[in-house]
Design a protein around this motif. Structure first.
Motif, PDB file in Angstrom:
ATOM      1  N   PRO A  36       4.674  -9.501  -4.899  1.00 42.49           N
ATOM      2  CA  PRO A  36       3.633  -9.256  -4.079  1.00 42.49           C
ATOM      3  C   PRO A  36       2.426  -9.407  -4.998  1.00 42.49           C
ATOM      4  O   PRO A  36       2.567  -9.440  -6.226  1.00 42.49           O
ATOM      5  CB  PRO A  36       3.541  -7.627  -4.172  1.00 42.49           C
ATOM      6  N   ASP A  37       1.185  -9.737  -4.280  1.00 39.57           N
ATOM      7  CA  ASP A  37       0.000 -10.347  -4.836  1.00 39.57           C
ATOM      8  C   ASP A  37      -0.876  -9.017  -5.350  1.00 39.57           C
ATOM      9  O   ASP A  37      -1.693  -9.014  -6.156  1.00 39.57           O
ATOM     10  CB  ASP A  37      -0.856 -11.339  -4.066  1.00 39.57           C
ATOM     11  N   ILE A  38      -0.970  -7.948  -4.309  1.00 40.49           N
ATOM     12  CA  ILE A  38      -1.656  -6.902  -4.538  1.00 40.49           C
ATOM     13  C   ILE A  38      -0.800  -5.557  -4.414  1.00 40.49           C
ATOM     14  O   ILE A  38       0.171  -5.600  -3.599  1.00 40.49           O
ATOM     15  CB  ILE A  38      -2.565  -6.646  -3.306  1.00 40.49           C
ATOM     16  N   VAL A  39      -0.866  -4.657  -5.329  1.00 34.28           N
ATOM     17  CA  VAL A  39      -0.226  -3.190  -5.165  1.00 34.28           C
ATOM     18  C   VAL A  39      -1.475  -2.120  -5.113  1.00 34.28           C
ATOM     19  O   VAL A  39      -2.185  -2.215  -6.581  1.00 34.28           O
ATOM     20  CB  VAL A  39       0.802  -2.885  -6.091  1.00 34.28           C
ATOM     21  N   TRP A  40      -1.563  -1.521  -4.210  1.00 34.72           N
ATOM     22  CA  TRP A  40      -2.740  -0.442  -4.278  1.00 34.72           C
ATOM     23  C   TRP A  40      -1.888   0.963  -4.002  1.00 34.72           C
ATOM     24  O   TRP A  40      -1.278   1.321  -3.067  1.00 34.72           O
ATOM     25  CB  TRP A  40      -3.550  -0.888  -2.903  1.00 34.72           C
ATOM     26  N   CYS A  41      -2.030   1.673  -4.977  1.00 37.78           N
ATOM     27  CA  CYS A  41      -1.460   3.255  -4.907  1.00 37.78           C
ATOM     28  C   CYS A  41      -2.203   4.323  -4.611  1.00 37.78           C
ATOM     29  O   CYS A  41      -3.342   4.535  -5.049  1.00 37.78           O
ATOM     30  CB  CYS A  41      -0.966   3.402  -6.641  1.00 37.78           C
ATOM     31  N   CYS A  42      -2.098   4.626  -3.110  1.00 38.24           N
ATOM     32  CA  CYS A  42      -2.835   5.589  -2.536  1.00 38.24           C
ATOM     33  C   CYS A  42      -2.045   6.935  -2.252  1.00 38.24           C
ATOM     34  O   CYS A  42      -2.500   7.795  -1.936  1.00 38.24           O
ATOM     35  CB  CYS A  42      -3.243   5.196  -1.252  1.00 38.24           C
ATOM     36  N   ALA A  43      -0.761   6.856  -2.737  1.00 41.01           N
ATOM     37  CA  ALA A  43       0.018   8.089  -2.632  1.00 41.01           C
ATOM     38  C   ALA A  43      -0.445   9.235  -3.143  1.00 41.01           C
ATOM     39  O   ALA A  43      -0.895   9.559  -4.324  1.00 41.01           O
ATOM     40  CB  ALA A  43       1.393   7.769  -2.745  1.00 41.01           C
ATOM     41  N   ILE A  98       0.950  -1.177   0.037  1.00 41.16           N
ATOM     42  CA  ILE A  98      -0.167  -0.116   0.011  1.00 41.16           C
ATOM     43  C   ILE A  98       0.830   1.376   0.093  1.00 41.16           C
ATOM     44  O   ILE A  98       1.584   1.395   1.053  1.00 41.16           O
ATOM     45  CB  ILE A  98      -1.023  -0.207   1.109  1.00 41.16           C
ATOM     46  N   THR A  99       1.033   2.202  -1.084  1.00 44.99           N
ATOM     47  CA  THR A  99       1.731   3.282  -0.998  1.00 44.99           C
ATOM     48  C   THR A  99       0.830   4.431  -0.528  1.00 44.99           C
ATOM     49  O   THR A  99      -0.261   4.234  -0.399  1.00 44.99           O
ATOM     50  CB  THR A  99       1.970   3.602  -2.632  1.00 44.99           C
ATOM     51  N   GLY A 100       1.607   5.332   0.184  1.00 45.32           N
ATOM     52  CA  GLY A 100       0.723   6.247   1.010  1.00 45.32           C
ATOM     53  C   GLY A 100      -0.104   5.587   2.175  1.00 45.32           C
ATOM     54  O   GLY A 100      -1.137   6.069   2.538  1.00 45.32           O
TER      55      GLY A 100
END
Length: 313
Positions: free
Chosen positions: A99-106, A19-21
């Protein structure tokens, strides 16, 4: 047909998510809820103290504190090499598995009228909103889609790349001149699937999110903008995260978090992937009828505000 007995399209228990950000706002809420569903979670941001506190919080929310693992990585994702480092570090930490999931929240929002915000700030918005997501997506997909010989190919679990965008990518509002273009650029990255691989790509389009960042926005946001978005009732980060994760579990691609946002999406679907062919087609028809009234109303409010307050020099 009615969603009964539907398979979970976004299982996370035992899987590894970046999880970014992830140390604040929506990113932190997403990390907490994925931890509560059994995921191994890596949070990425720039401030070590916030990251350390977030990891401690994730441990307390874990579905199984004995099985799950958590990690934080301090990085500046406006630098593409830093994104490559993050993916490599997580892969090594994850026993050599990507990784299985990358979620960009930054990212953050600097509202203001286009002509009044210095061009350096507008470039910064593109860097911190668009390029953090694009850099991370590039590093992730290069990892996931690297060609291998057919003789050594192995089937992996479905992977998910998730962008966090904004309904401003559908309907720009006066006063978000530096921010809306960066969100529109994120939307343009979207595909519903990656070719020849079990990779799904999703985009979440929230409206206002109650967070320290939102409080800072309100301090500098033009009064006209506040007036135009009166119908936007900000949600908590936890609400947005829960709605988004539920939509991912249903297998949705373009995800909005409230009715108004859904109507805004309907005006701009174009060739975008549909969550439901029938439902989104009717939504598009309805939205275009609604916006026959909304667009003149927004323009009249902006015009009258200008007459009352004067134009910028």
């Amino acid at each position: 047909m009615f969603g009964l007995n539907r398979e979970n399209e976004f299982p996370v228990e035992g899987r590894t998510a970046i999880i970014t950000g992830g140390s604040d706002g929506m990113g932190r809420a997403v990390a907490g809820q994925l931890a509560g569903k059994g995921a191994h979670v890596v949070v990425v941001a720039r401030t070590a103290a916030k990251l350390e506190a977030t990891v401690e919080e994730l441990k307390s929310k874990a579905l199984s504190s004995l099985k799950q693992r958590f990690l934080y990585i301090r990085a500046d994702l406006t630098d593409a090499t830093e994104c490559e480092r993050v993916v490599a570090e997580v892969t090594a930490w994850n026993d050599g598995a990507a990784p299985d999931i990358v979620w960009c929240c930054a990212g953050f929002c600097h509202p203001g009228f286009f002509t009044e915000v210095p061009i350096q700030v507008q470039r910064q918005q593109m860097d911190t909103v668009y390029w953090t997501a694009a850099n991370m997506a590039h590093a992730t997909l290069r990892n996931w889609l690297a060609p291998v010989s057919p003789s050594v190919q192995m089937r992996t679990s479905r992977r998910h790349l998730i962008f966090t965008c904004s309904t401003l990518a559908f309907v720009p509002i006066a006063g978000y001149g530096p921010y809306s273009p960066a969100k529109a650029a994120i939307r343009s990255l979207h595909r519903n699937t990656a070719p020849a691989a079990d990779v799904k790509i999703h985009t979440v389009f929230p409206m206002g999110i109650l967070s320290p960042g939102f409080d800072n926005e309100q301090k500098i946001k033009p009064e006209l903008t506040k007036m135009l978005e009166e119908s936007d009732k900000p949600q908590t980060p936890e609400e947005v995260a829960q709605i988004a994760i539920s939509a991912l579990e249903r297998g949705e691609y373009l995800i909005t978090t409230m009715l108004i946002g859904n109507i805004m999406k309907g005006t701009a679907l174009g060739p975008s992937p549909r969550n439901s062919i029938i439902g989104d087609t009717f939504l598009s028809w309805l939205s275009n009828l609604v916006f026959l009234q909304v667009i003149p109303d927004l323009r009249n409010k902006a015009f009258n505000w200008g007459k009352t307050n004067g134009l910028p020099q």
